[in-house]
Design a protein around this motif. Structure first.
Motif, PDB file in Angstrom:
ATOM      1  N   THR A 409       0.805  -1.227   0.000  1.00  0.00           N
ATOM      2  CA  THR A 409       0.000   0.000   0.000  1.00  0.00           C
ATOM      3  C   THR A 409       0.833   1.269   0.000  1.00  0.00           C
ATOM      4  OG1 THR A 409      -0.140  -0.114   2.418  1.00  0.00           O
ATOM      5  CG2 THR A 409      -1.922  -1.134   1.156  1.00  0.00           C
ATOM      6  N   GLY A 410       2.144   1.169   0.236  1.00  0.00           N
ATOM      7  CA  GLY A 410       2.992   2.355   0.194  1.00  0.00           C
ATOM      8  C   GLY A 410       2.801   3.226   1.418  1.00  0.00           C
ATOM      9  N   GLY A 411       3.258   4.469   1.301  1.00  0.00           N
ATOM     10  CA  GLY A 411       3.119   5.432   2.385  1.00  0.00           C
ATOM     11  C   GLY A 411       4.276   5.450   3.355  1.00  0.00           C
ATOM     12  N   ALA A 412       5.341   4.694   3.107  1.00  0.00           N
ATOM     13  CA  ALA A 412       6.507   4.724   3.992  1.00  0.00           C
ATOM     14  C   ALA A 412       7.211   6.070   3.862  1.00  0.00           C
ATOM     15  CB  ALA A 412       7.463   3.586   3.646  1.00  0.00           C
ATOM     16  N   ASP A 413       7.670   6.607   5.010  1.00  0.00           N
ATOM     17  CA  ASP A 413       8.235   7.956   5.002  1.00  0.00           C
ATOM     18  C   ASP A 413       9.402   8.006   5.981  1.00  0.00           C
ATOM     19  OD1 ASP A 413       8.780  10.602   4.755  1.00  0.00           O
ATOM     20  OD2 ASP A 413       6.890  11.327   5.575  1.00  0.00           O
ATOM     21  N   LEU A 414      10.554   8.486   5.502  1.00  0.00           N
ATOM     22  CA  LEU A 414      11.721   8.617   6.361  1.00  0.00           C
ATOM     23  C   LEU A 414      11.531   9.674   7.436  1.00  0.00           C
ATOM     24  CD1 LEU A 414      14.865   8.414   4.030  1.00  0.00           C
ATOM     25  CD2 LEU A 414      14.381   7.001   6.007  1.00  0.00           C
ATOM     26  N   SER A 415      10.781  10.728   7.126  1.00  0.00           N
ATOM     27  CA  SER A 415      10.638  11.846   8.051  1.00  0.00           C
ATOM     28  C   SER A 415       9.573  11.623   9.103  1.00  0.00           C
ATOM     29  CB  SER A 415      10.300  13.128   7.266  1.00  0.00           C
ATOM     30  OG  SER A 415       9.070  12.976   6.572  1.00  0.00           O
ATOM     31  N   ALA A 416       8.927  10.469   9.120  1.00  0.00           N
ATOM     32  CA  ALA A 416       7.844  10.235  10.070  1.00  0.00           C
ATOM     33  C   ALA A 416       8.339   9.722  11.410  1.00  0.00           C
ATOM     34  CB  ALA A 416       6.847   9.226   9.481  1.00  0.00           C
ATOM     35  N   GLY A 419      10.966   3.399  12.104  1.00  0.00           N
ATOM     36  CA  GLY A 419      12.197   2.630  12.111  1.00  0.00           C
ATOM     37  C   GLY A 419      13.075   2.923  10.916  1.00  0.00           C
ATOM     38  N   LEU A 420      12.504   3.408   9.826  1.00  0.00           N
ATOM     39  CA  LEU A 420      13.313   3.758   8.662  1.00  0.00           C
ATOM     40  C   LEU A 420      14.280   4.892   8.977  1.00  0.00           C
ATOM     41  CD1 LEU A 420      10.680   3.594   5.772  1.00  0.00           C
ATOM     42  CD2 LEU A 420      12.556   1.998   6.202  1.00  0.00           C
ATOM     43  N   ALA A 421      13.841   5.842   9.806  1.00  0.00           N
ATOM     44  CA  ALA A 421      14.733   6.943  10.177  1.00  0.00           C
ATOM     45  C   ALA A 421      15.927   6.424  10.974  1.00  0.00           C
ATOM     46  CB  ALA A 421      13.967   7.995  10.970  1.00  0.00           C
ATOM     47  N   GLY A 422      15.686   5.513  11.909  1.00  0.00           N
ATOM     48  CA  GLY A 422      16.794   4.922  12.648  1.00  0.00           C
ATOM     49  C   GLY A 422      17.707   4.109  11.760  1.00  0.00           C
ATOM     50  N   ALA A 435      17.351   5.617   0.694  1.00  0.00           N
ATOM     51  CA  ALA A 435      16.368   6.395  -0.054  1.00  0.00           C
ATOM     52  C   ALA A 435      15.082   5.592  -0.147  1.00  0.00           C
ATOM     53  CB  ALA A 435      16.885   6.734  -1.454  1.00  0.00           C
ATOM     54  N   VAL A 436      13.960   6.276   0.060  1.00  0.00           N
ATOM     55  CA  VAL A 436      12.647   5.621   0.069  1.00  0.00           C
ATOM     56  C   VAL A 436      11.771   6.266  -0.983  1.00  0.00           C
ATOM     57  CG1 VAL A 436      10.613   5.054   1.437  1.00  0.00           C
ATOM     58  CG2 VAL A 436      12.856   5.063   2.513  1.00  0.00           C
ATOM     59  N   ASP A 437      11.205   5.465  -1.850  1.00  0.00           N
ATOM     60  CA  ASP A 437      10.228   5.911  -2.842  1.00  0.00           C
ATOM     61  C   ASP A 437       8.955   5.101  -2.598  1.00  0.00           C
ATOM     62  OD1 ASP A 437       8.858   6.913  -4.973  1.00  0.00           O
ATOM     63  OD2 ASP A 437       9.985   5.844  -6.508  1.00  0.00           O
ATOM     64  N   GLY A 442       1.276   2.590  -3.223  1.00  0.00           N
ATOM     65  CA  GLY A 442       2.362   1.730  -3.648  1.00  0.00           C
ATOM     66  C   GLY A 442       2.737   1.920  -5.116  1.00  0.00           C
ATOM     67  N   PRO A 443       3.727   1.187  -5.587  1.00  0.00           N
ATOM     68  CA  PRO A 443       4.572   0.269  -4.820  1.00  0.00           C
ATOM     69  C   PRO A 443       5.633   1.014  -4.019  1.00  0.00           C
ATOM     70  CG  PRO A 443       5.303   0.320  -7.081  1.00  0.00           C
ATOM     71  CD  PRO A 443       4.088   1.213  -7.018  1.00  0.00           C
ATOM     72  N   THR A 444       6.343   0.283  -3.163  1.00  0.00           N
ATOM     73  CA  THR A 444       7.399   0.858  -2.342  1.00  0.00           C
ATOM     74  C   THR A 444       8.747   0.325  -2.812  1.00  0.00           C
ATOM     75  OG1 THR A 444       5.978   1.095  -0.402  1.00  0.00           O
ATOM     76  CG2 THR A 444       8.345   0.999  -0.014  1.00  0.00           C
ATOM     77  N   ARG A 445       9.695   1.243  -2.949  1.00  0.00           N
ATOM     78  CA  ARG A 445      11.058   0.868  -3.316  1.00  0.00           C
ATOM     79  C   ARG A 445      12.015   1.553  -2.358  1.00  0.00           C
ATOM     80  NH1 ARG A 445      13.331   2.264  -9.174  1.00  0.00           N
ATOM     81  NH2 ARG A 445      12.902   4.359  -8.409  1.00  0.00           N
ATOM     82  N   VAL A 446      12.815   0.753  -1.677  1.00  0.00           N
ATOM     83  CA  VAL A 446      13.812   1.276  -0.750  1.00  0.00           C
ATOM     84  C   VAL A 446      15.184   0.879  -1.280  1.00  0.00           C
ATOM     85  CG1 VAL A 446      14.663   1.296   1.620  1.00  0.00           C
ATOM     86  CG2 VAL A 446      12.197   1.021   1.178  1.00  0.00           C
ATOM     87  N   ILE A 447      16.047   1.876  -1.430  1.00  0.00           N
ATOM     88  CA  ILE A 447      17.387   1.656  -1.951  1.00  0.00           C
ATOM     89  C   ILE A 447      18.385   2.028  -0.869  1.00  0.00           C
ATOM     90  CG2 ILE A 447      19.063   2.242  -3.741  1.00  0.00           C
ATOM     91  CD1 ILE A 447      16.711   3.043  -5.501  1.00  0.00           C
ATOM     92  N   ALA A 448      19.292   1.127  -0.565  1.00  0.00           N
ATOM     93  CA  ALA A 448      20.366   1.378   0.390  1.00  0.00           C
ATOM     94  C   ALA A 448      21.699   1.295  -0.327  1.00  0.00           C
ATOM     95  CB  ALA A 448      20.308   0.385   1.545  1.00  0.00           C
ATOM     96  N   GLU A 449      22.588   2.178   0.028  1.00  0.00           N
ATOM     97  CA  GLU A 449      23.907   2.227  -0.609  1.00  0.00           C
ATOM     98  C   GLU A 449      24.958   2.243   0.496  1.00  0.00           C
ATOM     99  OE1 GLU A 449      26.555   5.428  -3.179  1.00  0.00           O
ATOM    100  OE2 GLU A 449      24.374   5.408  -3.397  1.00  0.00           O
ATOM    101  N   LEU A 450      25.903   1.325   0.422  1.00  0.00           N
ATOM    102  CA  LEU A 450      26.944   1.166   1.437  1.00  0.00           C
ATOM    103  C   LEU A 450      28.307   1.168   0.771  1.00  0.00           C
ATOM    104  CD1 LEU A 450      25.305  -1.690   3.531  1.00  0.00           C
ATOM    105  CD2 LEU A 450      25.751   0.618   4.354  1.00  0.00           C
ATOM    106  N   PRO A 451      29.329   1.613   1.484  1.00  0.00           N
ATOM    107  CA  PRO A 451      30.693   1.494   0.920  1.00  0.00           C
ATOM    108  C   PRO A 451      31.097   0.033   0.846  1.00  0.00           C
ATOM    109  CG  PRO A 451      30.778   2.255   3.184  1.00  0.00           C
ATOM    110  CD  PRO A 451      29.329   2.263   2.796  1.00  0.00           C
TER     111      PRO A 451
END
Length: 454
Positions: A409-416, A419-422, A435-437, A442-451
């Motif tokens: 259903t989407g609606g995930a938000d980093l600024s809310a 747990g995504l903020a942590g 990054a959260v889109d 929906g749909p929801t896409r979360v991208i993480a980038e690490l060294p």
């Protein structure tokens, strides 16, 4: 696709790391930007900035050159060094004024450099700190470089702006020529024989206004181009150095790492105290009772031992889960592919896992990637209401890329404050990005980038 993801995650990382409140979303306009630009407040603020740049740069340049020349000339005496330090300190003060001007007119918020402090109290310690400060010399360089640029930007912007509006409004003020100058309009040509060419016919007046209209529409974009150079100069020369900014980021990230480690230790202690430890205490008591009943009621003792055997199995499973939460053995033995497949098998929705890595990253990065995907899949199970999800892992140059998508259903938000903020803070502690889109529906896409750090 990888480059686009990296660019998008970098811009979004800048948003969540910033402590400033987000700017309100721009309102919808009926006119395109090219048509409303001449009347926008931004254009007039930037034009005002260029107008003020000339007198400000004259003051800044004159002060800087005078102070440095006086200090350099007095270097043969003891007074030269303090005078030079005082001049550099004055440049720091004028730089603060320039940052305030850029903040007010350009909405460019540039942090000031760290205050200059000597290692010891006293005048000479302060003088040495000012002379060693890279920020003070960058402010001096700004004073020297900005002066010729301010002259050029002032002349170009005023010429185009005033000429454009003057020609556009020429039909309204043409009457001043016959009344006060005794000529029918603007003089385009004149010679000694008395031949004169004026802009006075309706066609010529209309063409003049059309040329003015073109200049009026072009001037805002010219002004924005000129101001972009000022933005780079203010941000690059009047702000903190990259090294100082990096030190501040590392200090902040170190605090996040310490807090995260302390929170993990508290979680492990709580899980042991409330889970396996309490169960083992109860198990010891049950076995003690079974021992007492062994001679009196062997059947009851056998039942109690059987129940205790079941409790032992449950306690062992809790300890395995706890160990998996600290660092799973499958991750150490077989790498991310097998470990993430194990996590996906415990998710409440079908998950497709694709791992395309030429080698294994650093163990610490591998562990962070594992727990990042684990937490994201937990969010899918608890909140997404999805029917399927996918996990993609690949390497892009020296970065490890993770992508978790679902059709929920989407609606995930980093600024809310979720747990995504942590999770974003944990990734940021190791120079990672989250990054959260997730649009509503929906749909929801979360991208993480690490060294990579192999």
């Amino acid at each position: 696709m990888t480059a686009r993801f990296a660019e998008r995650t970098t811009s979004m990382a800048t948003d969540y790391r910033s402590d400033r409140p987000a700017r309100p979303e721009p309102r919808d306009h009926f006119l395109p930007p090219a048509l409303r630009a001449p009347l926008e407040g931004r254009t007039w603020r930037e034009f005002g900035y260029l107008l003020l740049s000339l007198p400000m740069s004259i003051v800044f340049f004159s002060f800087a050159i005078t102070a440095v020349s006086l200090g350099a000339g007095l270097l043969v005496t003891f007074l030269g060094i303090p005078v030079l330090a005082a001049g550099l300190a004055g440049c720091l003060g004028l730089g603060a004024v320039e940052r305030a001007r850029a903040r007010g007119l350009l909405h460019l918020d540039v942090a000031g450099p760290a205050p200059v402090r000597g290692k010891k109290s006293g005048l000479m310690s302060w003088v040495g700190a000012v002379l060693k400060s890279g920020a003070s010399w960058r402010h001096l360089l700004y004073a020297v470089l900005h002066f010729p640029w301010a002259i050029f930007a002032f002349v170009v912007s005023v010429t185009f702006w005033v000429t454009g509006w003057g020609l556009l409004l020429y039909p309204l003020w043409r009457w001043t020529f016959p009344r006060f100058l005794d000529q029918p309009g603007i003089s385009l040509y004149g010679d000694a024989d008395g031949t004169q060419l004026y802009v006075d016919t309706p066609f010529e007046i209309g063409a003049t206004a059309a040329v003015g209209l073109v200049l009026v529409f072009a001037s805002p974009w010219l002004i924005r181009g000129l101001v972009s150079v000022d933005r780079m100069m203010v941000a690059g020369l009047l702000g903190p150095s990259r090294l100082a900014t990096r030190v501040v980021e590392l200090e902040s990230d170190r605090g996040v790492v310490v807090d995260t480690a302390a929170a993990d230790l508290r979680r492990i202690e709580r899980d042991l105290h409330d889970g396996a430890q309490a169960r083992l205490v109860a198990l010891a008591m049950d076995l003690g009772l079974a021992k007492e009943k062994l001679t009196e009621d062997p059947e009851a003792a056998a039942r109690m031992v059987d129940e205790a055997h079941g409790e032992v199995k449950v306690a062992l499973q809790e300890l395995r889960d706890l160990a998996r939460g600290i660092h799973p053995a499958v991750l150490t033995d077989r790498g991310l592919d097998a470990a993430l497949s194990s996590v996906a098998s415990r998710c409440t929705v079908p998950v497709t896992v694709e791992v395309d890595l030429p080698a294994r990253p650093a163990p610490a990065i591998e562990g962070i990637a594992y727990f990042t995907v684990s937490e994201l899949l937990q969010n899918v199970s608890k909140h997404a209401q999805a029917r399927r999800a996918t996990v993609d892992v690949w390497r892009s140059q020296d970065r490890l890329m993770l992508q978790v998508t679902d059709d929920g259903t989407g609606g995930a938000d980093l600024s809310a404050g979720s747990g995504l903020a942590g999770l974003a803070e944990r990734l940021g502690a190791v120079d990672g990005i989250l990054a959260v889109d997730s649009p509503t529906g929906g749909p929801t896409r979360v991208i993480a980038e690490l060294p990579w750090r192999a």
